[in-house]
Scaffold this active site. Sequence first.
Site, PDB file in Angstrom:
ATOM      1  N   TYR A  33      40.854 -38.501  18.835  1.00  0.00           N
ATOM      2  CA  TYR A  33      40.947 -37.638  20.014  1.00  0.00           C
ATOM      3  C   TYR A  33      39.352 -37.770  20.608  1.00  0.00           C
ATOM      4  CZ  TYR A  33      38.390 -33.922  17.554  1.00  0.00           C
ATOM      5  OH  TYR A  33      37.340 -33.079  17.047  1.00  0.00           O
ATOM      6  N   ARG A  52      33.374 -44.160  22.924  1.00  0.00           N
ATOM      7  CA  ARG A  52      33.511 -43.626  21.367  1.00  0.00           C
ATOM      8  C   ARG A  52      34.927 -43.761  21.033  1.00  0.00           C
ATOM      9  NH1 ARG A  52      31.188 -37.733  20.119  1.00  0.00           N
ATOM     10  NH2 ARG A  52      33.145 -37.182  21.042  1.00  0.00           N
ATOM     11  N   ARG A 101      59.040 -41.895   9.179  1.00  0.00           N
ATOM     12  CA  ARG A 101      57.749 -41.753   8.238  1.00  0.00           C
ATOM     13  C   ARG A 101      57.708 -42.616   6.970  1.00  0.00           C
ATOM     14  NH1 ARG A 101      56.131 -39.132   4.105  1.00  0.00           N
ATOM     15  NH2 ARG A 101      54.064 -37.921   4.101  1.00  0.00           N
ATOM     16  N   LYS A 147      36.292 -40.244  15.148  1.00  0.00           N
ATOM     17  CA  LYS A 147      36.507 -38.855  15.724  1.00  0.00           C
ATOM     18  C   LYS A 147      38.078 -38.617  15.483  1.00  0.00           C
ATOM     19  CE  LYS A 147      35.492 -35.489  19.108  1.00  0.00           C
ATOM     20  NZ  LYS A 147      35.247 -34.574  18.480  1.00  0.00           N
ATOM     21  N   GLU A 179      25.858 -32.571   9.677  1.00  0.00           N
ATOM     22  CA  GLU A 179      26.030 -31.979  10.981  1.00  0.00           C
ATOM     23  C   GLU A 179      26.745 -30.869  10.788  1.00  0.00           C
ATOM     24  OE1 GLU A 179      28.907 -34.569  13.083  1.00  0.00           O
ATOM     25  OE2 GLU A 179      29.971 -34.975  11.451  1.00  0.00           O
ATOM     26  N   LEU A 203      29.484 -37.663  13.228  1.00  0.00           N
ATOM     27  CA  LEU A 203      29.911 -38.167  14.381  1.00  0.00           C
ATOM     28  C   LEU A 203      28.808 -38.300  15.492  1.00  0.00           C
ATOM     29  CD1 LEU A 203      32.656 -38.422  15.887  1.00  0.00           C
ATOM     30  CD2 LEU A 203      32.282 -36.331  17.109  1.00  0.00           C
TER      31      LEU A 203
HETATM   32  N1  DCS Z   1      30.146 -33.678  15.365  1.00  0.00           N
HETATM   33  C1  DCS Z   1      31.641 -32.949  14.996  1.00  0.00           C
HETATM   34  C2  DCS Z   1      32.182 -33.069  13.640  1.00  0.00           C
HETATM   35  C3  DCS Z   1      32.374 -32.725  16.120  1.00  0.00           C
HETATM   36  O1  DCS Z   1      33.729 -32.167  16.022  1.00  0.00           O
HETATM   37  C4  DCS Z   1      31.876 -32.892  17.395  1.00  0.00           C
HETATM   38  C5  DCS Z   1      32.548 -32.605  18.709  1.00  0.00           C
HETATM   39  C6  DCS Z   1      30.322 -33.275  17.421  1.00  0.00           C
HETATM   40  C7  DCS Z   1      29.640 -33.608  16.324  1.00  0.00           C
HETATM   41  C8  DCS Z   1      29.750 -33.062  18.746  1.00  0.00           C
HETATM   42  O2  DCS Z   1      30.082 -34.396  19.771  1.00  0.00           O
HETATM   43  P1  DCS Z   1      29.968 -34.176  21.093  1.00  0.00           P
HETATM   44  O3  DCS Z   1      28.630 -33.831  21.377  1.00  0.00           O
HETATM   45  O4  DCS Z   1      30.406 -35.640  21.527  1.00  0.00           O
HETATM   46  O5  DCS Z   1      30.872 -33.204  21.685  1.00  0.00           O
HETATM   47  N2  DCS Z   1      33.663 -31.779  18.579  1.00  0.00           N
HETATM   48  C9  DCS Z   1      34.652 -31.531  19.424  1.00  0.00           C
HETATM   49  C10 DCS Z   1      35.630 -30.664  19.279  1.00  0.00           C
HETATM   50  O6  DCS Z   1      36.491 -30.915  18.456  1.00  0.00           O
HETATM   51  N3  DCS Z   1      35.665 -29.603  19.812  1.00  0.00           N
HETATM   52  O7  DCS Z   1      34.738 -29.660  20.888  1.00  0.00           O
HETATM   53  C11 DCS Z   1      33.914 -30.855  20.722  1.00  0.00           C
END
Ligand code: DCS
Length: 287
Positions: A33, A52, A101, A147, A179, A203
């Site tokens: 996603y 991405r 499934r 992602k 992170e 990520l």
């Molecule tokens: N790391 C993780 C695990 C994330 O889920 C996200 C964003 C980021 C880093 C930051 O990535 P971006 O700068 O590209 O947004 N997660 C999205 C989410 O699941 N909801 O909002 C942002």
Amino acid sequence: MYPIVWSKGKYLHKDSLMFPLEERGLQFGDGVYEVIRVYRGDMYLLDEHIDRLYRSLESIRITLNFTPEEVKGALKNIVERNKVDEDAFIYLQVTRGSAARDHLFPENVEPNIYAYVKRKKRPIELLEKGVKAITLKDERWDNCYIKSLNLLPNVLAKQLAADRGAFEAILHRDNVVTEGSSSNIFLVKDDVIYTHPESKYILSGCVRSRVIHFANELGINVREEPFHVSDIEKADEMFLTSSTSEIMAIVQVNDMTIGEGKPGEITRRLQKEYEKDAAIVQEEVSR
Ligand code: DCS
């Protein structure tokens, strides 16, 4: 949510979009996603998000039957057709498709894709004051650069942070900060910004890359080097980045106050660059 959504080449009303029970995203989390920020009807960092998405798809061996240009066009269309003129985000999801499934990849099944737009105001107050975070063991798998829809460890980490009155969980592997549960993490010490290098353990955030670019433009030194949980107590500033949180100061970690307990100088300079870059109109910012 805005009423018009896009799915598999069609523009539909959100209530008429249906997926069968046997759907790979629902049953296996077998998909990926993106969350794309929209400011006053303009998508921010769209190319980066779509690049991405295709990297994530390739890494889990899904071949999408739409080109990046077609997907971008569809997103532009839902923004336009819904007459989105305020702050919002787009949620875009692709799964391996609908099939009986079975763990094995289904044959001759086309991926399911959909996107919707939802209103979302900027978190102005949190951006001005900063947030609290906790540290937590990173219990995710080894392929965090994808992602993926499998967000259970992230969900549990974020909830634990909230249970402890914090906004985010700072994750670490063997005491190396990777992170956040839904953000990238930065630490500032002696005017140098540190953040975990791109690797399979994080990520690669679209805002993270942009922040590194801003810092370079401002002549602020950035080191994409791992730092440890024990470095946090010596930090001058810390901040997190994501498409929904932008650049948000972390002013407390567990029981430690970071810097002066408010957004630091470097964080504020980067926030200003972000606002300029995203063409955020000034009256929205009461700072
Ligand atoms: N790391 C993780 C695990 C994330 O889920 C996200 C964003 C980021 C880093 C930051 O990535 P971006 O700068 O590209 O947004 N997660 C999205 C989410 O699941 N909801 O909002 C942002």
